[in-house]
Write an enzyme that holds these catalytic residues in place. Sequence first.
Site, PDB file in Angstrom:
ATOM      1  N   GLY A  12      39.979  42.203  30.510  1.00 53.26           N
ATOM      2  CA  GLY A  12      40.511  42.192  31.739  1.00 53.26           C
ATOM      3  C   GLY A  12      41.278  43.035  32.385  1.00 53.26           C
ATOM      4  O   GLY A  12      41.986  42.954  33.618  1.00 53.26           O
ATOM      5  N   SER A  13      41.720  44.242  31.661  1.00 57.87           N
ATOM      6  CA  SER A  13      42.405  45.190  32.058  1.00 57.87           C
ATOM      7  C   SER A  13      41.654  46.177  32.996  1.00 57.87           C
ATOM      8  O   SER A  13      40.674  46.892  32.421  1.00 57.87           O
ATOM      9  CB  SER A  13      43.079  46.008  30.976  1.00 57.87           C
ATOM     10  OG  SER A  13      43.421  47.480  31.264  1.00 57.87           O
ATOM     11  N   PRO A  14      41.760  46.555  34.255  1.00 57.47           N
ATOM     12  CA  PRO A  14      41.128  47.474  35.010  1.00 57.47           C
ATOM     13  C   PRO A  14      41.036  48.801  34.736  1.00 57.47           C
ATOM     14  O   PRO A  14      40.315  49.831  34.335  1.00 57.47           O
ATOM     15  CB  PRO A  14      41.653  47.101  36.475  1.00 57.47           C
ATOM     16  CG  PRO A  14      42.920  46.554  36.296  1.00 57.47           C
ATOM     17  CD  PRO A  14      42.933  45.721  35.022  1.00 57.47           C
ATOM     18  N   SER A  16      41.642  49.522  31.380  1.00 60.29           N
ATOM     19  CA  SER A  16      40.472  49.723  30.123  1.00 60.29           C
ATOM     20  C   SER A  16      39.435  49.813  30.603  1.00 60.29           C
ATOM     21  O   SER A  16      38.493  50.815  30.015  1.00 60.29           O
ATOM     22  CB  SER A  16      40.704  48.407  29.556  1.00 60.29           C
ATOM     23  OG  SER A  16      41.963  48.429  28.664  1.00 60.29           O
TER      24      SER A  16
END
Length: 204
Positions: A12-14, A16
């Site tokens: 869910g981490s952009p 990442s």
Amino acid sequence: MHKTVDFFFDLGSPASYLAWTQLPGLCARQGATLRYRPMLLGGVFQATGNASPVMIPAKGRYMFTDLARFAERYGVPFGLPPGFPVNTLTLMRGAVGTQLRSPERFEALLAVLFNGLFAQRRNLGDSAALDDTLSQGGFDPQVFRALAADEEVKAALRHATEEAVERGVFGAPTCFVGDQMFFGQDRLDFVEEALRQGASSRSS
């Protein structure tokens, strides 16, 4: 000693996602192995007292602008799904389960989920959107959900998250080259530099 990069991330981490688009090529250039280390970012935040930048509106707005700049530099599609931030508990459990039980399909699954979230901009916290994305990517949604509900898989994700915190991780993405920690997708040049220096020190 073979060179490795440990890549701690949450789907869910952009940031990442952007790191994921670049790390395979970076590691290939430096002859390094990329080790994918899925973790639950919410668990990391809880353990460290950190919080998502979106909790501070001005910081969140700047972060999204900055990420878009990097996406343009990298030449990759980028956008945020509706309802961002997305609850990734099921996604991360399913990813860990796939890594444990079907490791040969793990990287393909990452591509389906990362691209689904940030290239196709689909809210994969929604069951119907997740099932459709998995099916289109060649994965069985029922198998994925069974993995996410498996107690061994749940324990593996908890352990990975605890290990990340023990190593000093406070956010995503975080990369390690040996004992050197690099936080953020905008630090990949330092990751590559550490790999080069490691190669130089072993050859001298």
